[in-house]
Design a protein around this motif. Structure first.
Motif, PDB file in Angstrom:
ATOM      1  N   LEU A  73       0.809  -1.223   0.000  1.00  0.00           N
ATOM      2  CA  LEU A  73       0.000   0.000   0.000  1.00  0.00           C
ATOM      3  C   LEU A  73       0.839   1.268   0.000  1.00  0.00           C
ATOM      4  O   LEU A  73       0.311   2.357  -0.205  1.00  0.00           O
ATOM      5  CB  LEU A  73      -0.947   0.002   1.213  1.00  0.00           C
ATOM      6  N   VAL A 103       0.300   2.958  -3.107  1.00  0.00           N
ATOM      7  CA  VAL A 103      -1.057   3.475  -3.297  1.00  0.00           C
ATOM      8  C   VAL A 103      -1.237   4.750  -2.478  1.00  0.00           C
ATOM      9  O   VAL A 103      -1.988   5.654  -2.839  1.00  0.00           O
ATOM     10  CB  VAL A 103      -2.101   2.409  -2.868  1.00  0.00           C
ATOM     11  N   SER A 141      -5.351  -4.081   5.627  1.00  0.00           N
ATOM     12  CA  SER A 141      -4.643  -3.715   4.401  1.00  0.00           C
ATOM     13  C   SER A 141      -4.919  -4.722   3.288  1.00  0.00           C
ATOM     14  O   SER A 141      -5.178  -4.344   2.138  1.00  0.00           O
ATOM     15  CB  SER A 141      -3.133  -3.642   4.663  1.00  0.00           C
ATOM     16  N   TYR A 182      -8.430  -4.360   1.949  1.00  0.00           N
ATOM     17  CA  TYR A 182      -8.506  -3.137   1.144  1.00  0.00           C
ATOM     18  C   TYR A 182      -7.950  -3.385  -0.257  1.00  0.00           C
ATOM     19  O   TYR A 182      -8.502  -2.907  -1.259  1.00  0.00           O
ATOM     20  CB  TYR A 182      -7.731  -2.033   1.860  1.00  0.00           C
ATOM     21  N   ILE A 183      -6.882  -4.182  -0.324  1.00  0.00           N
ATOM     22  CA  ILE A 183      -6.297  -4.530  -1.629  1.00  0.00           C
ATOM     23  C   ILE A 183      -7.198  -5.513  -2.364  1.00  0.00           C
ATOM     24  O   ILE A 183      -7.497  -5.340  -3.555  1.00  0.00           O
ATOM     25  CB  ILE A 183      -4.893  -5.149  -1.430  1.00  0.00           C
ATOM     26  N   ALA A 223      -8.119  -0.394  -3.313  1.00  0.00           N
ATOM     27  CA  ALA A 223      -6.775   0.175  -3.416  1.00  0.00           C
ATOM     28  C   ALA A 223      -6.458   0.547  -4.861  1.00  0.00           C
ATOM     29  O   ALA A 223      -5.932   1.636  -5.136  1.00  0.00           O
ATOM     30  CB  ALA A 223      -5.741  -0.808  -2.874  1.00  0.00           C
ATOM     31  N   LYS A 246      -5.858   4.340  -6.281  1.00  0.00           N
ATOM     32  CA  LYS A 246      -4.613   4.690  -6.973  1.00  0.00           C
ATOM     33  C   LYS A 246      -4.919   5.339  -8.311  1.00  0.00           C
ATOM     34  O   LYS A 246      -4.321   6.366  -8.672  1.00  0.00           O
ATOM     35  CB  LYS A 246      -3.765   3.432  -7.172  1.00  0.00           C
ATOM     36  N   GLN A 292     -10.979   5.142   2.893  1.00  0.00           N
ATOM     37  CA  GLN A 292      -9.960   4.410   2.138  1.00  0.00           C
ATOM     38  C   GLN A 292      -9.202   3.436   3.035  1.00  0.00           C
ATOM     39  O   GLN A 292      -7.983   3.476   3.139  1.00  0.00           O
ATOM     40  CB  GLN A 292      -9.005   5.402   1.471  1.00  0.00           C
TER      41      GLN A 292
END
Length: 508
Positions: free
Chosen positions: A41, A44, A424, A427-428, A433, A437, A464
Motif C-alpha cells: 500500500l 497506493v 490492508s 482493502y487490496i 486500493a 490509486k 480508504q
C-alpha cells in the motif's frame, strides 16, 4: 509403559525442534509476511489534508528553485505562520513542511518504509541494549521478544493512519516516539560510559522534542529523570548531573512551544498553565490510565495473549541464564512504569479538547512498554521461586504455555480482522486500493497541469481503509480545497460527482 516412554520421547523431540531459535525464526518469517500488504500500500498511499497545508511554501520554493537553502527558508516561513496562527509545536511544523510530495508527486511511497524503518529500528536498538546488554539474555530470547513485541505493536496500533501511512500524523506522533526510544538507549549508554556523543545525542533529540507533541516530550523527561536518578543512586557518579543540560534544553523548547500565540487560536482563550488544573489532572491521569487498560483488555484480547507469550519468554529467558535474576527494587520499578503510562493521559486531560488518533497511538505504545517492563519484573520474581532448570522450564512451561495461547487465538480470531495486515489485505483484495490509486493519479495529472488555474476534479471517496483520505469537496472555499489549491498553485479547486465529471469531459 512403552506408550508413556514413546509419548515422552515424541514430546522431547517436538520440544527439541521448537527451540527458542527455531520458534524465533518461524515468528520472524510470519512477521515479514505480515508486512507485505502494508508495504504494497505504500505505492497506493498519497498526501492528504494537512500534508498540503503545511507543504505550501516548501513546495513553491523547491519547484521554483530546487534549492535546499530556499526550502529551508520556506520551512521558517511555515513555522512562523502556524506558530502565530495555529499551534506552537515548532519542530513538528518543520517536519510537516517536508512532506514527500513537496519534492515529487511520486515520492509519497517513502512514508510507509520510513516509518517502519524508524519504528522497527528504534525498537531493535533499545531492546538489544536492555535485554542483551543490561540483562544478559541469550540472543535468541531477545530476538523472540523483539518479534512478538513488534507484531502486537504494529498489528494492533489504534490508528494506522497516524502510525504508518499519513505523513503529517506520523511526523507528529510516531517520529517523536521513535526519538524517545533512541533517547532512552542513549541514556542507558551514557549511564555506563559517560561519553560525550551520547550526551550530545540526548541533548539534540530532547531539544527537538520540546517542539513536538507533549506526550513524547513528557515521556523523554520522565525517562531522563528515572534513569538519571537511578544511575546516581547506584554509581554515585556526579557526571550524571550533565543530564541537566538536555533537561533544560527540552524545557526551553517546551516553553517556546507553549507560549505560541497560535495555541489560543486552536485551544481557545483559556489555553494556558494553571497549577490547580495541573494537580487535578495528575489525579485524573491514574483514573484514566486504569480505564484505558481495562478497555485494552476488553477490546484487544490478542494483545493480552501476546503479552502472556512475552511473560513465558521472559520466564524461559531468566531460567536459561542459569543464575538468580537480581532485579533491584521490583515494586518501585513497576510503580514507576505505571506512573509513566498514566502520565501519557495528562496532555489530553489537561487540554480537555478533542484529540487526534495519534494520541491514542502514543497511549497504546507506552502501555506496551510499561507492560513489558512489569512482566519482566514479575517473570524474574517467579523464575527465582521455580526450582527447575532452564530446559525443564522450556519443555514444561514455555512450550505448553505458547500452545495454550495459540488455542486461545481461536476464540478471539475476530480480533485478527482488526489487525493492520488484515485491513490492508482486505482493502487490496476488494479492489478499493486499485481504484483509489487510479483516482489519485487522475487527480494529480489535473492538478499539476500549469495551464489549469481553476481545477475541476472528480470526487474521491473519503473512506480508504487504512489510508488517510481528506478529499476535496464541491465547496471551493472549504479548508481542504483551499490548501490543495495553494499547494498546487491554483486559483481554486472544486470537486464534482465522478459521472458528471466524466460526462463533461466527454468520457461517456
Amino acid at each position: 509403559m512403552k506408550e508413556d516412554r514413546f509419548i515422552k520421547k515424541l514430546y522431547d523431540q517436538i520440544c527439541s525442534f521448537l527451540s527458542v531459535k527455531n520458534i524465533s525464526w518461524i515468528a520472524f518469517v510470519l512477521f515479514v509476511l505480515s508486512l507485505i500488504p502494508i508495504c504494497y500500500l505504500s505505492f497506493v498511499n498519497r498526501a492528504s489534508g494537512d500534508d498540503y497545508g503545511y507543504g505550501v511554501y516548501t513546495r513553491a520554493a523547491w519547484m521554483g528553485s530546487h534549492s535546499l537553502v530556499e526550502a529551508a527558508k520556506a520551512i521558517g516561513v511555515t513555522i512562523k505562520q502556524y506558530y502565530e496562527g495555529w499551534q506552537g509545536t515548532w519542530f513538528s511544523i518543520a517536519v510537516f513542511a517536508l512532506q514527500p510530495e513537496v519534492f515529487s508527486d511520486k515520492a509519497y511511497f517513502i512514508v510507509v518504509f520510513l516509518m517502519l524503518f524508524l519504528w522497527i529500528g528504534s525498537t531493535v536498538l533499545l531492546f538489544k541494549q536492555i535485554f542483551k546488554t543490561e540483562i544478559g539474555l541469550d540472543k535468541w530470547y531477545v530476538f523472540f521478544i523483539l518479534i512478538v513485541y513488534l507484531v502486537i505493536s504494529i498489528q494492533f496500533i489504534p490508528s494506522t493512519k497516524s502510525s504508518i501511512f499519513w505523513f503529517n500524523g506520523c511526523a507528529h506522533y510516531m517520529l517523536p516516539y521513535t526519538m524517545c526510544l533512541i533517547v532512552v538507549w542513549c541514556l542507558l549508554r551514557f549511564g555506563k560510559q559517560y561519553r560525550f556523543r551520547y550526551l550530545a545525542g540526548i541533548s539534540i533529540l530532547m531539544a527537538l522534542m520540546g517542539g513536538a507533541n507533549y506526550q513524547a516530550a513528557l515521556f523523554a523527561l520522565i525517562s531522563l529523570v528515572y534513569i538519571g536518578v537511578g544511575n546516581f543512586i547506584k554509581y554515585k557518579n556526579k557526571k550524571v548531573c550533565l543530564l541537566f543540560i538536555p533537561f533544560l534544553l527540552e524545557m526551553i523548547g517546551l516553553v517556546i512551544s507553549m507560549k505560541a500565540p497560535g495555541n489560543k487560536v486552536r485551544g481557545g482563550e483559556e489555553f494556558g498553565f494553571s497549577i490547580t488544573k495541573a494537580l487535578v489532572t495528575v489525579g485524573n491521569c491514574f483514573i484514566e490510565g486504569g480505564k484505558t487498560v481495562i478497555n485494552y483488555m476488553q477490546t484487544k484480547p490478542i494483545v493480552i495473549i501476546g503479552l502472556a507469550v512475552l511473560f513465558l519468554i521472559f520466564l524461559g529467558g531468566c531460567k536459561s541464564k542459569g543464575k538468580k535474576e537480581d532485579t533491584e527494587h521490583p515494586v518501585i520499578v513497576m510503580l514507576a512504569l505505571v506512573c509513566l503510562f498514566c502520565a501519557m493521559q495528562a496532555p489530553e486531560l489537561y487540554a480537555n479538547v478533542e484529540v487526534s488518533s495519534g494520541v491514542r497511538n502514543m497511549n497504546y505504545l507506552v502501555f506496551l512498554l510499561a507492560a513489558l517492563g512489569c512482566l519482566w519484573v514479575l517473570a524474574a520474581g517467579v523464575a527465582d521461586k521455580i526450582k527447575m532448570t532452564g530446559d525443564v522450564v522450556h519443555k514444561g512451561i514455555v512450550i505448553p504455555g505458547i500452545f495454550l495461547c495459540l488455542i486461545l487465538l481461536i476464540f478471539v480470531k475476530g480480533n485478527l480482522k482488526e489487525s493492520t495486515s488484515w485491513v490492508s489485505f482486505e482493502y487490496i483484495r476488494s479492489g478499493q486500493a486499485a481504484d483509489y490509486k487510479e483516482q489519485m493519479n487522475l487527480q494529480t495529472r489535473i492538478l499539476v497541469n500549469e495551464n489549469v488555474k481553476d481545477a475541476v476534479i472528480p470526487f474521491v471517496n473519503d473512506v480508504q481503509g487504512p489510508l488517510m483520505s481528506m478529499p476535496a469537496t464541491d465547496d471551493p472555499s472549504a479548508w481542504t480545497n483551499t490548501v490543495m489549491a495553494q499547494f498546487y498553485g491554483k486559483n481554486s479547486i472544486v470537486a464534482m460527482p465522478r459521472d458528471e465529471w466524466e460526462e463533461k469531459q466527454g468520457r461517456r
